[in-house]
Write an enzyme that holds these catalytic residues in place. Structure first.
Site, short mmCIF file in Angstrom:
data_model
loop_
_atom_site.label_atom_id
_atom_site.label_comp_id
_atom_site.label_asym_id
_atom_site.label_seq_id
_atom_site.Cartn_x
_atom_site.Cartn_y
_atom_site.Cartn_z
N GLN A 198 -69.37 23.90 26.29
CA GLN A 198 -69.99 24.20 27.58
C GLN A 198 -69.87 23.01 28.51
OE1 GLN A 198 -73.56 26.11 25.12
NE2 GLN A 198 -74.10 25.99 27.26
N PHE A 229 -74.64 29.60 24.04
CA PHE A 229 -76.10 29.70 23.94
C PHE A 229 -76.78 28.35 23.90
CE2 PHE A 229 -74.29 33.51 21.77
CZ PHE A 229 -74.62 34.43 22.75
N ARG A 311 -88.79 20.10 29.30
CA ARG A 311 -88.81 21.50 29.77
C ARG A 311 -89.88 22.29 29.03
NH1 ARG A 311 -85.94 25.22 32.90
NH2 ARG A 311 -84.42 23.71 33.63
N ALA A 511 -78.56 25.42 31.76
CA ALA A 511 -79.75 25.52 32.61
C ALA A 511 -79.69 26.75 33.52
CB ALA A 511 -79.96 24.23 33.42
N GLU A 713 -80.97 32.45 31.14
CA GLU A 713 -81.98 32.13 30.14
C GLU A 713 -83.31 32.88 30.31
OE1 GLU A 713 -81.32 27.97 31.30
OE2 GLU A 713 -81.67 27.50 29.20
N1 MTE Z 1 -74.65 34.89 27.56
C1 MTE Z 1 -73.63 35.03 26.68
N2 MTE Z 1 -73.06 36.23 26.56
N3 MTE Z 1 -73.18 33.98 25.94
C2 MTE Z 1 -73.76 32.74 26.02
O1 MTE Z 1 -73.34 31.81 25.34
N4 MTE Z 1 -75.53 31.36 27.07
C3 MTE Z 1 -76.85 31.38 27.72
C4 MTE Z 1 -76.82 32.30 28.94
N5 MTE Z 1 -76.25 33.57 28.60
C5 MTE Z 1 -74.86 32.57 26.93
C6 MTE Z 1 -75.26 33.69 27.70
C7 MTE Z 1 -77.30 30.07 28.15
S1 MTE Z 1 -78.05 29.06 27.03
C8 MTE Z 1 -77.19 29.65 29.45
S2 MTE Z 1 -77.80 28.17 29.94
C9 MTE Z 1 -76.51 30.46 30.45
O2 MTE Z 1 -76.02 31.69 29.93
C10 MTE Z 1 -75.35 29.64 31.01
O3 MTE Z 1 -74.60 30.34 31.92
P1 MTE Z 1 -75.00 30.51 33.46
O4 MTE Z 1 -75.59 29.22 33.91
O5 MTE Z 1 -73.73 30.81 34.11
O6 MTE Z 1 -76.00 31.62 33.49
N1 HPA Z 2 -81.19 22.65 30.79
C1 HPA Z 2 -80.04 22.51 30.11
N2 HPA Z 2 -79.45 21.35 29.95
C2 HPA Z 2 -80.03 20.26 30.50
C3 HPA Z 2 -81.20 20.35 31.21
C4 HPA Z 2 -81.81 21.61 31.37
O1 HPA Z 2 -82.88 21.75 32.00
N3 HPA Z 2 -81.53 19.11 31.63
C5 HPA Z 2 -80.57 18.30 31.16
N4 HPA Z 2 -79.65 18.98 30.47
MO1 MOS Z 3 -78.36 26.77 28.06
S1 MOS Z 3 -79.66 26.22 26.56
O1 MOS Z 3 -79.03 25.59 29.17
O2 MOS Z 3 -76.92 26.08 27.50
#
Ligand code: MTE
Ligand code: HPA
Ligand code: MOS
Length: 775
Positions: A198, A229, A311, A511, A713
């Site tokens: 990521q 995730f 957090r 995040a 999230e």
């Molecule tokens: N959805 C899928 N299908 N796969 C993933 O790995 N990761 C989650 C969420 N949804 C994830 C997911 C997490 S931990 C985060 S922080 C966000 O997606 C990250 O993507 P975004 O910031 O584009 O929403």
């Molecule tokens: N979320 C995910 N990753 C991070 C954050 C957060 O709030 N702060 C620093 N790394």
């Molecule tokens: Mo999501 S736990 O901020 O990759």
């Protein structure tokens, strides 16, 4: 075949479901003479490596090298914040830690080699248990405290008080694509790394560090992940570093790809936590003061634990006004893998504790939990304990009332009570919980992103940005923003790859900010290009550039003569107008004082609420999810189908953590649940029988790009309603205002224990006759 849905077919999804997506391991097939890596894993949670003899491994056919610290050209220590993680350790700090890696012509050869390496260990005493580590004061960093008001005085003055504790278990990410990195050596010590991460910029930094080279010589590409995730926010670093060291040492491409069991044993999970709390309240259940101590089991190194714990601390309040508040967090060092980011990033742990307190208060005053919850909701003019105005989170009240009415909360509760009165062995529970989740990285500087949009002479468009696609749809959403800005079909816009040489110094896609940040950056780039093309079109059409519209692949003033998009592009090219542009975005208005733990760390709050109805079998503790109703605030959803997937998937992943998934380490730090046969993941069978997800109509409050709100999230925490509903059902097995003690996860065994405790409070004759009834 094309997918239908809000205008755009999500390309990444389509590749995935048709099996054409190329993951890291697939990408390795494009290279010749790729070496496979396998770790030599330690049979102790804590030990000194006194000697390591590679000779027996090297004597085996197909074994090429045994990598140790001596092979690291640069620094052997990595880590996302603190460099406290040795790539090749001299001292083992968790069970199954890799002390060396064997490179072979095949995975079988590397594996056989790893088994043959002769390592001499001197075992040391290991501390695996969180409470034991707390007793020994094994802390990784100074404690963090978030506070407001005079907690002691307010607790002393409160008419009612209660204290309690809650244990929260770990959670395995179980992304379907396990950790994988491919390092390809190039001339002059340079290196290309294709990694399932990521955070490609951080992988680049770590690889440069172990190679002792400038970052500019290392390129990292993150192809779409088979899930992250949070488990690939920092923890891809080690495997990329090993692959890079191997490639540097041998001059051949090296693939590190863990199998499921190794991945489970070697990588960190959601932080297990222990919470102790004391709460003061009035006879109506209004919160007056709350004092929480949160111990996070961080594992052997710091990783991202400080930010995770922070957090957690700033989500204990969830939706509730608590005038006097103190939350202190400790990062406890145990001899386990370093626990890491996982969807919600500590927020779920903090929020579960807050909701536990609300439930206990409601039971203590003998009022329905949802009434006590609503009574404590923030008003829009109030501030969180860390000083952020809640503002539009005041809308939670509207959201709550809408869901309660639409889902028929009152009738459902009445029906459950009637059912319970008629069924001694089966009890139903209904509960509703809110979610208020802060959106932004809580390390302010991370809230930045870049994008590059390139238009080619045939009118096709390429978009690159810092976002990593992991199934959450960031490619689909950002592409749609660009296509809409330029008036094009999204299929005209090709996205990716996400690479450090395309956009430098990116933040992790984490995040929930992936689309918020990269979408804004891409919009800025697209708008620049649109302004340039509008001037070109205006010249050709003899109109004012301000009147030029871009829609349906045509460019021109509304109602007037227009031109095909590609014709305008070609004219711009011939006029020597640059057809590519960069965009940059930083979230405005954020502030945070780490010393005081105060400020405005979040751009806005994502909101939601869930109503859950469960039925518990008193003879086994097994339960079913009868119905779930969700009302979620995604602002103006950028892609309703993707957002619905995030809500449903996030919710079910939350249900898994809270009720099914049990990570077990034994006293020696050995992971007893390293695969799907021992680790119970939620399946389709765990989906609620009735599952209704709706979105709140967009409100006037702040939102992110194009009126949308982050949705990655926040839905995870909607699952807390299921845990609360389980407690309602358990409480129905016996009388009393006492708290229902239920650990996380609330497995059927745990539910059975809890309802047994409750049942023991029944008068003796009732408990006795009870046993003769069937349903
Ligand atoms: N959805 C899928 N299908 N796969 C993933 O790995 N990761 C989650 C969420 N949804 C994830 C997911 C997490 S931990 C985060 S922080 C966000 O997606 C990250 O993507 P975004 O910031 O584009 O929403
Ligand atoms: N979320 C995910 N990753 C991070 C954050 C957060 O709030 N702060 C620093 N790394
Ligand atoms: Mo999501 S736990 O901020 O990759």
């Amino acid at each position: 075949m094309k997918a239908s849905g809000a205008g755009a077919e999500p390309e990444a999804v389509w590749l995935k479901v048709t099996g054409r997506q190329l993951y890291v391991e697939d990408r390795a097939r494009a290279y010749a003479r790729v070496l496979q890596a396998w770790p030599v894993t330690a049979p102790w949670a804590r030990a000194v490596v006194e000697g390591l003899d590679p000779a027996p491994a090297l004597a085996l056919p197909g074994v090429l090298a045994v990598l140790t610290a001596a092979d690291v050209p640069g620094d052997n220590h990595i880590g996302p914040v603190r460099h406290d993680e040795p790539v090749f350790p001299q001292e083992v700090t968790y069970h199954s830690q890799a002390v060396a890696w064997v490179l072979g012509e095949s995975r079988e050869a590397a594996r056989a080699g790893a088994a043959a390496v002769a390592v001499r260990y001197r075992p040391l005493e290991a501390v695996v248990d969180l409470e034991e580590a707390i007793r020994r004061q094994r802390f990784l960093a100074p404690p963090l405290t978030v506070q407001r008001g005079e907690v002691e005085a307010a607790l002393a003055a409160a008419p009612r008080r209660l204290s309690g504790s809650l244990r929260l278990g770990a959670q395995e990410h179980f992304y379907l694509e396990t950790q994988a990195s491919l390092a390809v050596p190039a001339a002059d010590g340079r290196c290309l790394v294709i990694a399932s991460t990521q955070h490609p910029a951080e992988v680049q930094a770590m690889v440069a560090r172990v190679l002792g080279r400038p970052r500019a010589e290392v390129v990292v590409e993150a192809p779409p992940l088979g899930g992250g995730f949070g488990g690939k926010e920092s923890q891809a670093n080690l495997f990329a570093a090993v692959a890079a060291v191997g490639a540097a040492r041998t001059g051949r491409p090296v693939l590190v790809r863990l199998d499921r069991r190794l991945d489970s044993r070697l990588t960190g999970k959601r932080h297990p936590m222990l919470a102790r709390f004391t709460c003061g309240f009035d006879p109506d259940g209004r919160l007056l003061a709350l004092d929480v101590t949160l111990y996070a089991d961080a594992g052997f190194s710091l990783d991202l634990s400080e930010a995770v714990l922070l957090r957690a601390l700033v989500h204990i309040d969830n939706a509730y006004w608590i005038p006097h508040f103190r939350a202190t967090g400790y990062l406890v060092r145990t001899d386990k893998p370093s626990q890491t980011a996982f969807r919600g990033f500590g927020g779920p742990q903090g929020m579960v504790v807050g909701e536990e307190v609300l439930d206990r208060v409601a039971r203590a005053v003998g009022q329905p939990a949802e009434a006590v919850r609503a009574r404590n909701f923030y008003r829009p003019d109030q501030e969180t304990p860390y000083g952020q105005p809640v503002g539009e989170a005041g809308r939670l009240r509207e959201l709550w009332d809408t869901l309660a009415a639409d889902a028929g909360l009152a009738e459902r509760r009445r029906a459950a009570a009637a059912f319970n009165a008629a069924h001694p062995h089966r009890k139903r529970g209904v509960a509703m919980t809110p979610v208020k989740f802060g959106i932004s990285f809580n390390a302010g500087f991370l809230n930045q992103a870049g994008a590059l949009v390139a238009i080619y002479r045939d009118g096709s468009v390429r978009l690159v940005h810092g976002g990593v696609e992991m199934g959450q749809g960031v490619y689909t959403k950002v592409r749609q923003l660009v296509a809409d800005t330029l008036g094009l079909d999204p299929a005209t816009v090709v996205t990716g790859p996400t690479r450090t040489d395309h956009i430098p110094n990116t933040s992790a896609t984490a995040a929930s900010t992936g689309t918020d940040l990269n979408g804004q950056a891409a919009l800025r780039a697209a708008r620049r290009l649109r302004a340039r093309l509008a001037r070109v079109a205006a010249g050709l059409l003899g109109c004012d550039p301000g009147a030029v519209r871009f829609a349906g692949g045509r460019v021109g003033p509304a109602g007037g003569r227009d031109l095909p998009w590609a014709a305008v592009v070609e004219a711009a090219y011939l006029a020597r107008i640059p057809l590519w542009a960069a965009g940059f975005y930083r979230t405005p208005g954020l502030s945070w004082d780490p010393g005081q733990a105060r400020g405005r760390p979040f751009a806005y709050f994502a909101l939601g609420a869930a109503l859950a109805e469960v039925e518990v079998d008193g003879r086994t503790g097994e339960y079913t999810l009868r119905a779930v109703d969700i009302l979620h605030d995604a602002g103006r959803p950028l892609h309703p189908a993707v957002d619905r997937g995030q809500v449903e998937g996030g919710f079910l992943q939350g249900v898994g953590w809270l009720t099914r998934e049990e990570v077990v380490w034994d006293g020696e730090g050995r992971l007893l649940t390293p695969g799907a046969s021992t680790y119970k993941l939620p399946t389709l069978a765990d989906l609620p029988a009735e599952f209704r997800v709706r979105f709140l109509p967009p409100g006037p409050g702040p939102a992110a790009v194009a009126g949308s709100k982050a949705v990655g999230e926040p839905p995870f925490m909607l699952a807390i309603a299921v845990r609360e509903a389980l407690k309602e059902a358990v409480a129905a097995f016996g009388p009393g205002p006492e708290a229902v003690e239920l650990p996380v996860p609330a497995t059927p065994e745990a539910v059975y224990q809890a309802l047994e405790t409750r049942r023991r409070r029944l008068p003796a004759e009732e408990a006795a006759t009870d046993g003769h009834h069937l349903d």
